[in-house]
Design a protein around this motif. Sequence first.
Motif, PDB file in Angstrom:
ATOM      1  N   ILE A  41     -53.685 -25.937  37.990  1.00  0.00           N
ATOM      2  CA  ILE A  41     -53.777 -26.504  39.375  1.00  0.00           C
ATOM      3  C   ILE A  41     -55.162 -26.597  39.858  1.00  0.00           C
ATOM      4  CG2 ILE A  41     -52.768 -26.469  41.487  1.00  0.00           C
ATOM      5  CD1 ILE A  41     -50.161 -25.621  40.054  1.00  0.00           C
ATOM      6  N   GLY A  42     -55.773 -27.675  40.258  1.00  0.00           N
ATOM      7  CA  GLY A  42     -57.155 -27.601  40.905  1.00  0.00           C
ATOM      8  C   GLY A  42     -56.854 -27.578  42.232  1.00  0.00           C
ATOM      9  N   ALA A  43     -57.275 -26.292  42.817  1.00  0.00           N
ATOM     10  CA  ALA A  43     -57.301 -26.520  44.312  1.00  0.00           C
ATOM     11  C   ALA A  43     -58.313 -27.381  45.072  1.00  0.00           C
ATOM     12  CB  ALA A  43     -57.516 -24.847  44.871  1.00  0.00           C
ATOM     13  N   GLY A  44     -59.560 -27.604  44.291  1.00  0.00           N
ATOM     14  CA  GLY A  44     -60.605 -28.395  45.009  1.00  0.00           C
ATOM     15  C   GLY A  44     -60.720 -28.139  46.383  1.00  0.00           C
ATOM     16  N   GLY A  45     -60.884 -29.019  47.537  1.00  0.00           N
ATOM     17  CA  GLY A  45     -61.076 -28.838  48.761  1.00  0.00           C
ATOM     18  C   GLY A  45     -59.785 -28.598  49.612  1.00  0.00           C
ATOM     19  N   ALA A  46     -58.650 -28.411  48.817  1.00  0.00           N
ATOM     20  CA  ALA A  46     -57.397 -28.492  49.669  1.00  0.00           C
ATOM     21  C   ALA A  46     -57.057 -27.337  50.704  1.00  0.00           C
ATOM     22  CB  ALA A  46     -56.148 -28.698  48.506  1.00  0.00           C
ATOM     23  N   PRO A  47     -56.202 -27.260  51.437  1.00  0.00           N
ATOM     24  CA  PRO A  47     -55.807 -25.996  52.096  1.00  0.00           C
ATOM     25  C   PRO A  47     -54.890 -25.067  51.362  1.00  0.00           C
ATOM     26  CG  PRO A  47     -54.774 -28.087  53.334  1.00  0.00           C
ATOM     27  CD  PRO A  47     -55.463 -28.670  52.071  1.00  0.00           C
ATOM     28  N   ARG A  52     -50.255 -23.497  47.576  1.00  0.00           N
ATOM     29  CA  ARG A  52     -49.047 -22.745  47.528  1.00  0.00           C
ATOM     30  C   ARG A  52     -47.852 -23.634  47.276  1.00  0.00           C
ATOM     31  NH1 ARG A  52     -47.565 -17.876  49.438  1.00  0.00           N
ATOM     32  NH2 ARG A  52     -48.979 -17.700  51.083  1.00  0.00           N
ATOM     33  N   GLU A  53     -47.654 -24.824  47.538  1.00  0.00           N
ATOM     34  CA  GLU A  53     -46.567 -26.011  47.355  1.00  0.00           C
ATOM     35  C   GLU A  53     -47.008 -26.174  45.862  1.00  0.00           C
ATOM     36  OE1 GLU A  53     -46.824 -29.308  50.017  1.00  0.00           O
ATOM     37  OE2 GLU A  53     -46.741 -27.827  51.835  1.00  0.00           O
ATOM     38  N   GLN A  54     -48.113 -26.541  45.607  1.00  0.00           N
ATOM     39  CA  GLN A  54     -48.235 -27.038  44.101  1.00  0.00           C
ATOM     40  C   GLN A  54     -47.959 -26.086  43.253  1.00  0.00           C
ATOM     41  OE1 GLN A  54     -50.373 -29.903  42.911  1.00  0.00           O
ATOM     42  NE2 GLN A  54     -49.342 -30.856  44.585  1.00  0.00           N
ATOM     43  N   ILE A  55     -48.157 -24.772  43.643  1.00  0.00           N
ATOM     44  CA  ILE A  55     -47.786 -23.730  42.436  1.00  0.00           C
ATOM     45  C   ILE A  55     -46.215 -23.534  42.291  1.00  0.00           C
ATOM     46  CG2 ILE A  55     -47.715 -21.138  42.184  1.00  0.00           C
ATOM     47  CD1 ILE A  55     -50.560 -21.229  43.646  1.00  0.00           C
ATOM     48  N   GLN A  56     -45.441 -23.815  43.529  1.00  0.00           N
ATOM     49  CA  GLN A  56     -44.021 -23.567  43.463  1.00  0.00           C
ATOM     50  C   GLN A  56     -43.612 -24.710  42.928  1.00  0.00           C
ATOM     51  OE1 GLN A  56     -43.573 -23.080  47.881  1.00  0.00           O
ATOM     52  NE2 GLN A  56     -43.888 -20.836  47.632  1.00  0.00           N
ATOM     53  N   LYS A  57     -44.200 -26.038  42.763  1.00  0.00           N
ATOM     54  CA  LYS A  57     -43.474 -26.980  42.211  1.00  0.00           C
ATOM     55  C   LYS A  57     -43.613 -26.939  40.734  1.00  0.00           C
ATOM     56  CE  LYS A  57     -43.755 -30.458  46.080  1.00  0.00           C
ATOM     57  NZ  LYS A  57     -44.739 -31.372  46.842  1.00  0.00           N
ATOM     58  N   ALA A  58     -45.045 -26.475  40.287  1.00  0.00           N
ATOM     59  CA  ALA A  58     -45.262 -26.411  39.076  1.00  0.00           C
ATOM     60  C   ALA A  58     -44.270 -25.356  38.496  1.00  0.00           C
ATOM     61  CB  ALA A  58     -46.594 -25.766  38.725  1.00  0.00           C
ATOM     62  N   LYS A  59     -43.608 -24.201  38.843  1.00  0.00           N
ATOM     63  CA  LYS A  59     -42.799 -23.316  38.628  1.00  0.00           C
ATOM     64  C   LYS A  59     -41.484 -23.718  38.499  1.00  0.00           C
ATOM     65  CE  LYS A  59     -44.773 -19.527  41.175  1.00  0.00           C
ATOM     66  NZ  LYS A  59     -44.511 -18.536  42.359  1.00  0.00           N
ATOM     67  N   GLU A  60     -41.016 -25.041  39.435  1.00  0.00           N
ATOM     68  CA  GLU A  60     -39.763 -25.528  39.079  1.00  0.00           C
ATOM     69  C   GLU A  60     -39.791 -26.349  37.886  1.00  0.00           C
ATOM     70  OE1 GLU A  60     -38.945 -28.007  42.714  1.00  0.00           O
ATOM     71  OE2 GLU A  60     -39.374 -26.116  43.893  1.00  0.00           O
ATOM     72  N   ILE A  61     -40.809 -26.742  37.147  1.00  0.00           N
ATOM     73  CA  ILE A  61     -40.665 -27.774  36.008  1.00  0.00           C
ATOM     74  C   ILE A  61     -41.218 -27.039  34.747  1.00  0.00           C
ATOM     75  CG2 ILE A  61     -40.412 -29.925  37.466  1.00  0.00           C
ATOM     76  CD1 ILE A  61     -43.423 -30.459  36.816  1.00  0.00           C
ATOM     77  N   GLN A  79     -58.335 -17.506  51.606  1.00  0.00           N
ATOM     78  CA  GLN A  79     -56.584 -17.689  51.450  1.00  0.00           C
ATOM     79  C   GLN A  79     -56.115 -18.014  50.431  1.00  0.00           C
ATOM     80  OE1 GLN A  79     -58.733 -18.520  54.064  1.00  0.00           O
ATOM     81  NE2 GLN A  79     -57.903 -19.482  55.620  1.00  0.00           N
ATOM     82  N   ILE A  80     -56.727 -19.042  49.589  1.00  0.00           N
ATOM     83  CA  ILE A  80     -56.208 -19.439  48.233  1.00  0.00           C
ATOM     84  C   ILE A  80     -56.366 -18.304  47.471  1.00  0.00           C
ATOM     85  CG2 ILE A  80     -56.498 -20.891  46.337  1.00  0.00           C
ATOM     86  CD1 ILE A  80     -57.874 -22.978  48.656  1.00  0.00           C
ATOM     87  N   ALA A  81     -57.319 -17.302  47.582  1.00  0.00           N
ATOM     88  CA  ALA A  81     -57.319 -16.227  46.563  1.00  0.00           C
ATOM     89  C   ALA A  81     -56.056 -15.199  46.834  1.00  0.00           C
ATOM     90  CB  ALA A  81     -58.663 -15.356  46.957  1.00  0.00           C
TER      91      ALA A  81
END
Length: 307
Positions: A41-47, A52-61, A79-81
């Motif tokens: 998952i590329g965090a890029g410039g995202a908050p 966190r939401e992206q990680i949780q969604k990946a774990k679901e699938i 914060q992402i760290a």
Amino acid sequence: MKTKITELLGIEYPVIQGGMAWVADYHLAAAVSEAGGLGIIGAGGAPASFVREQIQKAKEITDKPFGVNIMLMNPEADQIAQVVIEEGVKVVTTGAGNPGKYMAAWKEAGIKVIPVVASVGLAKMMERAGADAVVAEGTESGGHIGETTTMALVPQVVDAVNIPVIAAGGIADGRGFAAAIMLGADAVQMGTRFVVAKESIVHDNYKQKVISAKDIDSAVTGRSTGHPVRCIRNKTTREYLKLEQEGATLEELEKMTLGGLRKAVVEGNVVEGSIMAGQIAGLVKEENTCKEIIQEIMSQAKTLLKL
Ligand code: TUI
């Protein structure tokens, strides 16, 4: 195929997906991991909340391991760290900077840390700081790049460090994979090829620009700011290069690039947006599933490397 990287990461094939800003969301990451590679998952410039939401969604699938790429110029990198630790992410890659200050906390949390480097100097520094592997990324890559080519960089990094090296930049098929192995790499990282994966959420206009690109269709903007970025040539790269020649400020220029990436990836505005892609775009001719991409590469590589 077993290498030090498949062993380190617990994956089937030594193929890692680049952590592309806006492009590498949880759908793509999960698809690459499900196909036996390592999705990212590329965090890029995202908050941080979005990551966190992206990680949780990946774990679901997917139950397979996946990673998160932290673009170190992100204002919320600190914060992402922390988010990757809290969410139990197995692998972290980093880009566009030196992740030294986060390394101890990540290692403490049992995360496999794989900084992306564009020089031997940073590779050695990362090894000393406790990195588990490095991605040696050549200037053929899309997005933010260094100066040295993959062909020159990979063997020099391989000789300079004792940790496994993943080759990136200009690799999109089994020939590139086999060449990387010959240079001493233990895996490859690919971005451009996965931009046009069926599971990639990138706007179709962007995918078509990659598919129709020829070998000489990319341009590098931002050399004057110290942040060179490779994109497929369009109205915006031409205007950017003109502004750069006229001495525009860093802020003006940087705003154009990151905002422009969203415009191209999400809105499909390939005239005014930034179409980040590597020089190998000319080799990418069709949309395939992540599984097809990885299977094709591994089958070509098997023949070439006489495995
Ligand atoms: O990071 C990437 N590729 C990227 S990041 C990105 S988002 C962005 N957009 C606009 C401007 C800047 C970034 C798009 N593509 N690849 C890994 C990479 N890291 N390539 C080069 C480097 C790098 C460069 C200098 C790593 C470290 C470095 O200096 C280290 C130091 O000591 O600061």
